[in-house]
Design a protein around this motif. Sequence first.
Motif, PDB file in Angstrom:
ATOM      1  N   PHE A 220       0.827  -1.206   0.000  1.00 36.03           N
ATOM      2  CA  PHE A 220       0.000   0.000   0.000  1.00 36.03           C
ATOM      3  C   PHE A 220       0.866   1.263   0.000  1.00 36.03           C
ATOM      4  O   PHE A 220       0.517   2.261  -0.640  1.00 36.03           O
ATOM      5  CB  PHE A 220      -0.953   0.009   1.198  1.00 36.03           C
ATOM      6  CG  PHE A 220      -2.231  -0.759   0.945  1.00 36.03           C
ATOM      7  CD1 PHE A 220      -3.367  -0.108   0.508  1.00 36.03           C
ATOM      8  CD2 PHE A 220      -2.280  -2.129   1.139  1.00 36.03           C
ATOM      9  CE1 PHE A 220      -4.549  -0.803   0.268  1.00 36.03           C
ATOM     10  CE2 PHE A 220      -3.450  -2.838   0.902  1.00 36.03           C
ATOM     11  CZ  PHE A 220      -4.583  -2.175   0.464  1.00 36.03           C
ATOM     12  N   ILE A 221       1.998   1.205   0.695  1.00 40.77           N
ATOM     13  CA  ILE A 221       2.921   2.351   0.692  1.00 40.77           C
ATOM     14  C   ILE A 221       3.513   2.536  -0.705  1.00 40.77           C
ATOM     15  O   ILE A 221       3.563   3.654  -1.235  1.00 40.77           O
ATOM     16  CB  ILE A 221       4.034   2.154   1.741  1.00 40.77           C
ATOM     17  CG1 ILE A 221       3.428   2.128   3.153  1.00 40.77           C
ATOM     18  CG2 ILE A 221       5.080   3.270   1.636  1.00 40.77           C
ATOM     19  CD1 ILE A 221       4.411   1.767   4.247  1.00 40.77           C
ATOM     20  N   PHE A 222       3.960   1.428  -1.321  1.00 38.53           N
ATOM     21  CA  PHE A 222       4.481   1.489  -2.686  1.00 38.53           C
ATOM     22  C   PHE A 222       3.440   2.110  -3.624  1.00 38.53           C
ATOM     23  O   PHE A 222       3.753   2.970  -4.447  1.00 38.53           O
ATOM     24  CB  PHE A 222       4.820   0.086  -3.207  1.00 38.53           C
ATOM     25  CG  PHE A 222       6.075  -0.517  -2.636  1.00 38.53           C
ATOM     26  CD1 PHE A 222       7.085   0.281  -2.123  1.00 38.53           C
ATOM     27  CD2 PHE A 222       6.255  -1.892  -2.627  1.00 38.53           C
ATOM     28  CE1 PHE A 222       8.254  -0.271  -1.606  1.00 38.53           C
ATOM     29  CE2 PHE A 222       7.416  -2.455  -2.104  1.00 38.53           C
ATOM     30  CZ  PHE A 222       8.409  -1.641  -1.592  1.00 38.53           C
ATOM     31  N   TYR A 223       2.189   1.644  -3.503  1.00 38.58           N
ATOM     32  CA  TYR A 223       1.136   2.067  -4.423  1.00 38.58           C
ATOM     33  C   TYR A 223       0.832   3.562  -4.281  1.00 38.58           C
ATOM     34  O   TYR A 223       0.744   4.281  -5.276  1.00 38.58           O
ATOM     35  CB  TYR A 223      -0.125   1.244  -4.180  1.00 38.58           C
ATOM     36  CG  TYR A 223      -1.193   1.449  -5.242  1.00 38.58           C
ATOM     37  CD1 TYR A 223      -1.016   0.960  -6.528  1.00 38.58           C
ATOM     38  CD2 TYR A 223      -2.367   2.128  -4.953  1.00 38.58           C
ATOM     39  CE1 TYR A 223      -1.985   1.145  -7.507  1.00 38.58           C
ATOM     40  CE2 TYR A 223      -3.342   2.328  -5.919  1.00 38.58           C
ATOM     41  CZ  TYR A 223      -3.142   1.820  -7.192  1.00 38.58           C
ATOM     42  OH  TYR A 223      -4.093   2.011  -8.157  1.00 38.58           O
ATOM     43  N   ILE A 224       0.682   4.024  -3.031  1.00 35.01           N
ATOM     44  CA  ILE A 224       0.361   5.438  -2.789  1.00 35.01           C
ATOM     45  C   ILE A 224       1.500   6.342  -3.272  1.00 35.01           C
ATOM     46  O   ILE A 224       1.273   7.353  -3.948  1.00 35.01           O
ATOM     47  CB  ILE A 224       0.091   5.692  -1.289  1.00 35.01           C
ATOM     48  CG1 ILE A 224      -1.134   4.905  -0.816  1.00 35.01           C
ATOM     49  CG2 ILE A 224      -0.077   7.174  -1.020  1.00 35.01           C
ATOM     50  CD1 ILE A 224      -2.427   5.276  -1.499  1.00 35.01           C
TER      51      ILE A 224
END
Length: 283
Positions: A220-224
């Motif tokens: 989720f951190i990568f995606y955001i």
Amino acid sequence: MVILAALCWGLSGGIGGILMADGWDALVVSFYRGAIGLLFVLVWLALRPRGSGLSNPRLWFWSAIAGLGVAGNFAFYFVSIAEGSVAVAATLMYCAPVFVFLVSFALRLERPTLFKWIAIVMVMIGVVLLTRILETGAGGVTPLGVAAGLLSGLSYALFIFGFKYAAPHGTPQAILVIAFAALVTILIWTGDAGQAVAVLGAPTWPLFVILGVLGAGLSFIFYIVGLNHTAPAVASIVAMVEPVTASLFGVVVLGESLAALQILGMGLILITVTALSVHSRVG
């Protein structure tokens, strides 16, 4: 970053499949995926606390809605895997943009066009082929597996709406903290508490950690972060890495198989949903 996130999500489906094949409940698997994700976003929020918006009631409301969506997404996705296969579950979940369009049509947030309706019909045909609904006695995918896969996509659409309406009121890390906290709370009440405790002393606990790190923590951190540096249309295309990775994991590692018509249905869904997303965001 977006490709890495999609790759992590795809692998998490396969890891979840391994854990459930060992007898772990889908809700317990979902709980640990969310709980470990919560730890990661808490650290992210602690490192970047400025402008979090945590004092804004609207942020809490919409983030909680997003949390309900991500809880349903995780849980229904793993139920679909348990009742069918990783490939089918991942592809059905990839139908989420179709649900986003249908809700947007109903709320008049998006204007219906002939292209969009044709795309939605094509996805429905792809679902029929992929799940083999019309084949009498077709094994491998149960009606519960099909329903759970579609519900995982619908839940993801709910997460998208919740996140979208929470975004003006706070930072992504604050939204994710509230969303994952809501997810963990929901799954504590609905899951098997005995199994959840048993995980801590089980030999498979490292797999739960890997699932949480890949499936929620880093992804989720990568995606955001990735979305901040990527055109939305490009993000839509590279998101196909998730169902493709999950499908390959299911076939190569878990020994799952797909008939020719199922592969055709999968391709129809992936190509159509991607085209639909790109058309909407570019147009």
